[in-house]
Design an enzyme around this catalytic site. Structure first.
Site, PDB file in Angstrom:
ATOM      1  N   HIS A   8       0.842  -1.210   0.000  1.00  0.00           N
ATOM      2  CA  HIS A   8       0.000   0.000   0.000  1.00  0.00           C
ATOM      3  C   HIS A   8       0.875   1.256   0.000  1.00  0.00           C
ATOM      4  CE1 HIS A   8      -3.033  -2.607   2.448  1.00  0.00           C
ATOM      5  NE2 HIS A   8      -3.489  -2.541   1.229  1.00  0.00           N
TER       6      HIS A   8
ATOM      7  N   LYS B  87     -19.030  -6.012  10.362  1.00  0.00           N
ATOM      8  CA  LYS B  87     -18.027  -7.072  10.162  1.00  0.00           C
ATOM      9  C   LYS B  87     -16.801  -6.707  10.987  1.00  0.00           C
ATOM     10  CE  LYS B  87     -15.640  -9.522   6.515  1.00  0.00           C
ATOM     11  NZ  LYS B  87     -15.042  -9.234   5.218  1.00  0.00           N
TER      12      LYS B  87
ATOM     13  N   ARG C 185      -1.521  -6.293  -8.222  1.00  0.00           N
ATOM     14  CA  ARG C 185      -0.483  -7.316  -8.039  1.00  0.00           C
ATOM     15  C   ARG C 185      -0.640  -8.351  -9.134  1.00  0.00           C
ATOM     16  NH1 ARG C 185      -2.441  -7.809  -1.970  1.00  0.00           N
ATOM     17  NH2 ARG C 185      -4.291  -7.398  -3.189  1.00  0.00           N
TER      18      ARG C 185
ATOM     19  N   SER D 138      -2.733  -7.856   2.944  1.00  0.00           N
ATOM     20  CA  SER D 138      -3.054  -7.727   4.367  1.00  0.00           C
ATOM     21  C   SER D 138      -3.382  -9.090   4.965  1.00  0.00           C
ATOM     22  CB  SER D 138      -4.231  -6.775   4.565  1.00  0.00           C
ATOM     23  OG  SER D 138      -3.851  -5.473   4.203  1.00  0.00           O
TER      24      SER D 138
END
Ligand code: ADP
Length: 171
Positions: free
Chosen positions: A22, A46, A97, A135
């Protein structure tokens, strides 16, 4: 600045937590645009490893440490295209990516174009050094006590260590 127009771009994501992939995109985008807003997505109902304020705090610390003066951080919920419009921008930044992201990002870009054709999605190709980082990989390694120091800034590594220690103590 071009034609006297201020170029503001929005980089939306979960950033749960921020990692070097990031950061690489942020630094490169900060050279291309006048201002970048990092928009941290607030997931409705969530629970996340770090809540939105914690994720924002970790990003702010990196921005200060890196001296990135034209980057701001905010949270958003709902559709990313609506957030982009609400801050007077028409550019949504994404990172790409290798192959894994392409199909997903392509689909998202087409859907966003349907929702808001005036918004442009601009994707930055990941750098070789950070192409393997996500992540979820960072969380998985950190949860197992692995070393993530080559994937995240030091303050994020410390925050992960502390969070997993807290979670373990609760069990
Ligand atoms: P992650 O996939 O790591 O959980 P986010 O959901 O926060 O990340 O993603 C925000 C944006 O950052 C997405 O466009 C994603 O493709 C991009 N991104 C994530 N990791 C990298 C990386 N290592 N290199 C380039 N872009 C990345």
């Amino acid at each position: 600045m071009e034609n006297g127009q201020f170029r503001r771009a929005v980089y939306p994501g979960s950033f749960n937590p921020l990692h070097n992939g990031h950061l690489d995109i942020m630094k490169r985008a900060a050279r291309v645009f006048d201002e970048i807003i990092i928009a941290v997505y607030e997931h409705p109902n969530k629970p996340q490893l770090f809540d939105v304020e914690e994720r924002i705090g970790l990003i702010r610390e990196s921005i200060i440490r890196e001296g990135l003066t034209n980057i701001k951080v905010a949270s958003f919920s709902g559709l990313a295209v609506n957030y982009v419009k609400s801050v007077g921008s028409f550019v949504m930044l994404r990172g790409l990516r290798v192959f894994s992201d392409f199909e997903f990002e392509f689909r998202m870009a087409l859907a966003n174009h349907r929702l808001a054709p005036e918004i442009e999605v601009i994707s930055f190709i990941s750098s070789e050094e950070t192409i393997h980082i996500s992540s979820s990989t960072v969380r998985e390694i950190a949860s197992l006590g692995g070393d993530v120091s080559s994937m995240v800034p030091e303050h994020v590594r410390l925050a992960l260590e502390q969070r997993y220690a807290e979670l373990q103590a609760e069990q």
